[in-house]
Write an enzyme that holds these catalytic residues in place. Structure first.
Site, short mmCIF file in Angstrom:
data_model
loop_
_atom_site.label_atom_id
_atom_site.label_comp_id
_atom_site.label_asym_id
_atom_site.label_seq_id
_atom_site.Cartn_x
_atom_site.Cartn_y
_atom_site.Cartn_z
N ARG A 158 28.37 34.88 25.26
CA ARG A 158 27.77 35.76 25.46
C ARG A 158 28.22 37.21 25.13
O ARG A 158 27.98 38.01 24.61
CB ARG A 158 26.84 35.73 26.07
CG ARG A 158 26.05 34.22 26.78
CD ARG A 158 25.06 34.60 27.40
NE ARG A 158 24.00 33.21 27.37
CZ ARG A 158 24.60 32.14 28.28
NH1 ARG A 158 25.42 32.47 29.06
NH2 ARG A 158 23.75 31.44 28.64
N ILE A 159 29.16 37.64 26.30
CA ILE A 159 29.84 39.24 26.31
C ILE A 159 30.79 38.76 25.88
O ILE A 159 30.83 39.99 24.84
CB ILE A 159 30.24 38.70 28.11
CG1 ILE A 159 28.92 38.42 29.22
CG2 ILE A 159 30.67 40.12 28.06
CD1 ILE A 159 29.49 38.53 30.44
N ARG A 236 36.44 37.81 36.44
CA ARG A 236 37.33 37.86 37.58
C ARG A 236 38.44 38.65 38.12
O ARG A 236 39.32 37.97 37.36
CB ARG A 236 36.58 36.87 38.71
CG ARG A 236 35.21 35.88 38.10
CD ARG A 236 34.22 37.15 39.42
NE ARG A 236 32.80 36.25 39.66
CZ ARG A 236 32.00 37.15 38.49
NH1 ARG A 236 32.04 37.99 38.24
NH2 ARG A 236 30.77 36.55 39.14
N GLU A 265 38.59 41.24 46.16
CA GLU A 265 37.62 42.36 46.56
C GLU A 265 36.69 42.12 47.30
O GLU A 265 36.31 40.95 47.60
CB GLU A 265 36.74 43.14 45.06
CG GLU A 265 35.93 41.64 44.22
CD GLU A 265 35.67 42.12 43.50
OE1 GLU A 265 36.00 42.29 42.16
OE2 GLU A 265 34.02 42.00 42.83
N HIS A 283 33.28 46.65 40.26
CA HIS A 283 32.47 45.34 39.49
C HIS A 283 31.19 45.72 39.68
O HIS A 283 30.33 45.40 40.19
CB HIS A 283 32.48 44.73 40.73
CG HIS A 283 31.52 43.26 40.46
ND1 HIS A 283 32.86 41.84 40.76
CD2 HIS A 283 31.77 42.65 39.82
CE1 HIS A 283 31.75 40.98 40.23
NE2 HIS A 283 31.58 40.84 39.33
N ALA A 285 30.06 46.35 35.85
CA ALA A 285 30.21 46.22 34.59
C ALA A 285 28.00 46.19 33.66
O ALA A 285 28.26 46.24 33.69
CB ALA A 285 31.37 44.71 34.15
C1 DGY Z 1 28.05 38.80 37.47
O1 DGY Z 1 26.41 38.74 37.41
O2 DGY Z 1 28.79 37.56 37.33
C2 DGY Z 1 29.05 40.43 37.75
O3 DGY Z 1 30.24 39.68 37.98
C3 DGY Z 1 27.53 40.31 38.65
O4 DGY Z 1 27.32 41.59 37.37
#
Ligand code: DGY
Length: 318
Positions: A158-159, A236, A265, A283, A285
């Site tokens: 999706r992203i 990740r 992290e 982290h 985003a």
């Molecule tokens: C996720 O949703 O997996 C992101 O890494 C944290 O927002």
């Protein structure tokens, strides 16, 4: 009848507490929003029937074993690699995540990080803030272009799709590599991993983390990239071998990296801090207030569905 006990590991928004409190006895971290430790989780989870956790909580087999009453976990994230899914499955513990609601915000951020990295925004801002700017010059903080170049996307979910869609405004060629050949979307062209690495001017990593994608990008992969290439990781940390990446950046094997995620992290390899050709973010985003609100509420809605005997809205298939 006594309400089931819900443990919420971190501070969440008041609208979620308002929706949940009629149905759950809540133990939360509202006042003191500090990261959890394994010992803290084990100590806190003993009476919990439900758990609302985050991407930063490590819910391993020991934590699950310390929760004999646990029926369901709602994580406020799309990624769930921090949760021992097999341990949940063995106990019949339900699991939900938050897909879709963060896609567009995360894609926006991928672009923000890519642009900051390609155009040296953090480095040049530090220079201005440090009072070093004495005047304009042709060769000042020259970066690399985005428009007209090739964007490579590792992981076309999706992203990845939302990132590809945004590339058309920059008149970019988009290539991608994925475990399965995804639908050809937004004119993106499927290539094998070697082609992705060697042809990308900018490589965006969005593949979910799993044992299969652990260190998917190592020294040998980085060596195949263009010396002018930019690498951006919003997936990740474990997908990229951080030690190898640091060496590739130090040796200028690739030009620059934008990193929102790290292998261990919040600890990060101190070597990254010494480099100007790296943009580092913590982290974030998915972090717009609207989207974080939607993530929290979707986790809450999953908890409410379970306690009311309804199917989970966004179950993780385990
Ligand atoms: C996720 O949703 O997996 C992101 O890494 C944290 O927002």
């Amino acid at each position: 009848m006594a309400k089931p006990h819900l443990l919420i590991t971190r501070r969440v928004y008041p609208e979620a507490i308002e929706a949940l409190s009629p149905h759950f006895e809540i133990t939360d971290n509202q006042a003191n929003d500090t990261p959890t430790t394994k010992e803290g989780l084990v100590a806190a989870i003993g009476q919990a029937d439900y758990l609302f956790c985050t991407v930063a909580d490590k819910i391993d087999a020991d934590v699950i074993a310390a929760a004999p009453r646990l029926k369901m976990i709602a994580t406020g994230a799309v990624g769930f690699n921090n949760i021992d899914v097999q341990a949940c499955k063995a106990r019949g513990i339900g699991l939900s995540n938050t897909p879709d609601v963060l896609t567009e915000t995360t894609a926006d951020f991928g672009w923000a990080l890519l642009m900051a990295t390609a155009r040296r925004i953090s480095e040049s801002e530090r220079y201005v803030r440090d009072g070093q700017w004495k005047g304009w010059a042709f060769d000042q903080f020259t970066g690399v272009d985005l428009h007209g170049t090739t964007l490579g996307i590792l992981g076309m979910g999706r992203i990845g799709g939302a990132i590809a869609r945004r590339a058309s405004g920059f008149n970019m060629k988009v290539i991608y590599h994925n475990r399965s050949k995804a639908q050809q979307e937004y004119g993106a062209q499927y290539v094998d991993k070697a082609q992705l690495l060697s042809q990308s001017d900018h490589l965006m990593i969005v593949v979910p983390y799993s044992p299969a994608t652990h260190h998917l990008v190592t020294a040998a992969d980085l060596a195949q990239m263009k010396p002018t290439a930019t690498l951006v990781n919003i997936a990740r940390g474990g997908v990229v071998n951080d030690v190898d990446l640091l060496q590739a950046l130090e040796k200028k094997q690739i030009r620059a990296a934008g990193l929102d995620v790290f292998e261990n992290e919040p600890a990060l390899n101190p070597g990254f801090l010494k480099l100007d050709n790296v943009v580092l973010t913590p982290h974030i985003a998915s972090s717009s207030r609207a989207t974080r609100g939607r993530m929290v509420m979707l986790a809450a809605e999953n908890l409410l569905a379970h306690v009311q005997g309804q199917p989970l809205k966004t179950p993780v298939a385990i």
